[in-house]
Write a protein that holds these residues in place. Sequence first.
Motif, PDB file in Angstrom:
ATOM      1  N   UNK A   1      74.119  60.958  32.217  1.00 51.16           N
ATOM      2  CA  UNK A   1      73.300  60.429  33.115  1.00 51.16           C
ATOM      3  C   UNK A   1      70.908  61.226  33.147  1.00 51.16           C
ATOM      4  N   UNK A   2      71.389  61.935  32.315  1.00 52.05           N
ATOM      5  CA  UNK A   2      69.662  62.440  31.798  1.00 52.05           C
ATOM      6  C   UNK A   2      69.251  61.316  31.763  1.00 52.05           C
ATOM      7  N   UNK A   3      67.552  61.737  31.784  1.00 53.16           N
ATOM      8  CA  UNK A   3      67.041  60.246  31.214  1.00 53.16           C
ATOM      9  C   UNK A   3      66.609  61.232  29.685  1.00 53.16           C
ATOM     10  N   UNK A   4      66.421  59.919  28.976  1.00 52.27           N
ATOM     11  CA  UNK A   4      65.972  60.165  27.486  1.00 52.27           C
ATOM     12  C   UNK A   4      64.753  60.079  27.488  1.00 52.27           C
ATOM     13  N   UNK A   5      64.645  61.381  26.669  1.00 50.40           N
ATOM     14  CA  UNK A   5      62.766  61.626  26.707  1.00 50.40           C
ATOM     15  C   UNK A   5      62.250  61.185  25.664  1.00 50.40           C
ATOM     16  N   UNK A   6      60.976  59.909  25.703  1.00 46.22           N
ATOM     17  CA  UNK A   6      60.449  59.251  24.351  1.00 46.22           C
ATOM     18  C   UNK A   6      59.334  59.315  24.454  1.00 46.22           C
ATOM     19  N   UNK A   7      58.407  59.966  23.433  1.00 45.07           N
ATOM     20  CA  UNK A   7      56.784  59.714  22.553  1.00 45.07           C
ATOM     21  C   UNK A   7      56.124  58.580  22.958  1.00 45.07           C
ATOM     22  N   UNK A   8      55.207  58.859  24.290  1.00 42.40           N
ATOM     23  CA  UNK A   8      54.223  57.361  23.679  1.00 42.40           C
ATOM     24  C   UNK A   8      53.234  58.760  23.204  1.00 42.40           C
TER      25      UNK A   8
ATOM     26  N   UNK B   1      53.824  53.993  32.713  1.00 36.93           N
ATOM     27  CA  UNK B   1      54.495  55.095  33.356  1.00 36.93           C
ATOM     28  C   UNK B   1      55.318  54.627  33.850  1.00 36.93           C
ATOM     29  N   UNK B   2      54.666  52.230  34.354  1.00 41.23           N
ATOM     30  CA  UNK B   2      56.196  51.155  34.343  1.00 41.23           C
ATOM     31  C   UNK B   2      57.077  50.842  33.677  1.00 41.23           C
ATOM     32  N   UNK B   3      56.687  50.668  32.684  1.00 42.69           N
ATOM     33  CA  UNK B   3      57.983  51.146  31.496  1.00 42.69           C
ATOM     34  C   UNK B   3      58.557  51.771  31.685  1.00 42.69           C
ATOM     35  N   UNK B   4      58.180  53.558  31.528  1.00 47.74           N
ATOM     36  CA  UNK B   4      59.334  54.660  31.478  1.00 47.74           C
ATOM     37  C   UNK B   4      60.019  54.451  32.573  1.00 47.74           C
ATOM     38  N   UNK B   5      59.605  54.139  34.205  1.00 55.25           N
ATOM     39  CA  UNK B   5      60.554  53.945  35.546  1.00 55.25           C
ATOM     40  C   UNK B   5      61.561  52.721  34.866  1.00 55.25           C
ATOM     41  N   UNK B   6      61.240  51.215  34.657  1.00 55.27           N
ATOM     42  CA  UNK B   6      61.737  50.108  34.509  1.00 55.27           C
ATOM     43  C   UNK B   6      63.074  50.557  33.963  1.00 55.27           C
ATOM     44  N   UNK B   7      63.013  51.554  32.888  1.00 58.49           N
ATOM     45  CA  UNK B   7      63.778  51.614  31.685  1.00 58.49           C
ATOM     46  C   UNK B   7      64.198  52.824  31.489  1.00 58.49           C
ATOM     47  N   UNK B   8      63.906  53.880  32.826  1.00 58.40           N
ATOM     48  CA  UNK B   8      64.482  55.033  33.603  1.00 58.40           C
ATOM     49  C   UNK B   8      64.501  55.638  32.012  1.00 58.40           C
ATOM     50  N   UNK B   9      63.855  56.258  31.440  1.00 56.49           N
ATOM     51  CA  UNK B   9      63.300  57.633  30.099  1.00 56.49           C
ATOM     52  C   UNK B   9      61.858  58.242  31.431  1.00 56.49           C
ATOM     53  N   UNK B  10      61.976  59.436  30.498  1.00 59.05           N
ATOM     54  CA  UNK B  10      61.430  60.299  30.920  1.00 59.05           C
ATOM     55  C   UNK B  10      60.169  60.383  29.588  1.00 59.05           C
ATOM     56  N   UNK B  11      58.614  60.391  30.261  1.00 58.11           N
ATOM     57  CA  UNK B  11      57.814  59.643  28.959  1.00 58.11           C
ATOM     58  C   UNK B  11      57.336  60.918  29.327  1.00 58.11           C
ATOM     59  N   UNK B  12      56.811  61.233  27.218  1.00 54.09           N
ATOM     60  CA  UNK B  12      56.531  62.451  27.009  1.00 54.09           C
ATOM     61  C   UNK B  12      54.577  61.922  25.938  1.00 54.09           C
ATOM     62  N   UNK B  13      53.532  62.668  26.783  1.00 54.79           N
ATOM     63  CA  UNK B  13      52.520  61.738  26.033  1.00 54.79           C
ATOM     64  C   UNK B  13      51.808  62.641  25.349  1.00 54.79           C
ATOM     65  N   UNK B  14      51.849  61.999  23.819  1.00 58.32           N
ATOM     66  CA  UNK B  14      51.123  62.877  22.947  1.00 58.32           C
ATOM     67  C   UNK B  14      49.356  61.819  22.640  1.00 58.32           C
TER      68      UNK B  14
END
Length: 252
Positions: free
Chosen positions: A17-24, A52-65
């Motif tokens: 259930x935990x959102x996946x973390x993806x690096x943008x 932010x919209x993509x992260x909400x729609x895909x149910x992921x946690x964004x990290x910004x690099x």
Amino acid sequence: MRRFLAILSVCSASALAEPSVMRFSIAESWSMPLIRLEDQVPVQGILFDLMQAVAREAEITPQYHVLARLRLEQAMLDGDIDVRCYVASDWLNERPGNFIWSVPLIRQRDLLVGRAGDTLPGGLAQLTAQAIGTVLGYTYPALQPLFAQHLLQREDSRNQDLALQKLQAGRYRYAVSNQLSLQWFNRQQPAEQRLRPLLLLEEQDLGCMVRNDPNIPAQRVLRAMVRLKQSGEVERIVQRYTQAAELQSADQ
């Protein structure tokens, strides 16, 4: 044993259930209205709102690099980022095979820009033996033949806003800017000092690239981008900033 299996099942369900973390990736050369950074953290802008919209729609946690523009391709090759947005295929020296293209998201228009009162009746043929305001790491296909023949010289700035500031200050006579950044810059200027587009250099659709890795939900992110585009949400994000720029310019 049953109790152990029940606990294991609960833990597994919780982990799933935990959102996946993806690096943008964030290019440090971006400026408003694309993005605004505070202490190297994005807080505002078209691309920040889009991510932010993509992260909400895909149910992921964004990290910004935040990376230098010239470091982005290597970061992709090294697997250091998962999503790169606001990019076109002809901007890449190498096309990483482990990344998947999204649908086109934003239309970009690159313009040759001058100061108020400037004209360019001769088109590109008139541009000889002078410096042109550019952004470090950016490619300009329409001008590249002139750069290669040393008929024009690049004068690179760290970001688009600085390139336009230098143009207004008279460091050079012409600069290249995308239309969104030009509109945003002009919103702060009195009408008689606003920079003006002189020539359309290039127009193209830009999208995102998502790392094709079974350990991240790449397809979920790509489908989220399709839904945001089809629903009109991408256009609404862009309009929020372009309309704000137009309204502020009209008030001055």
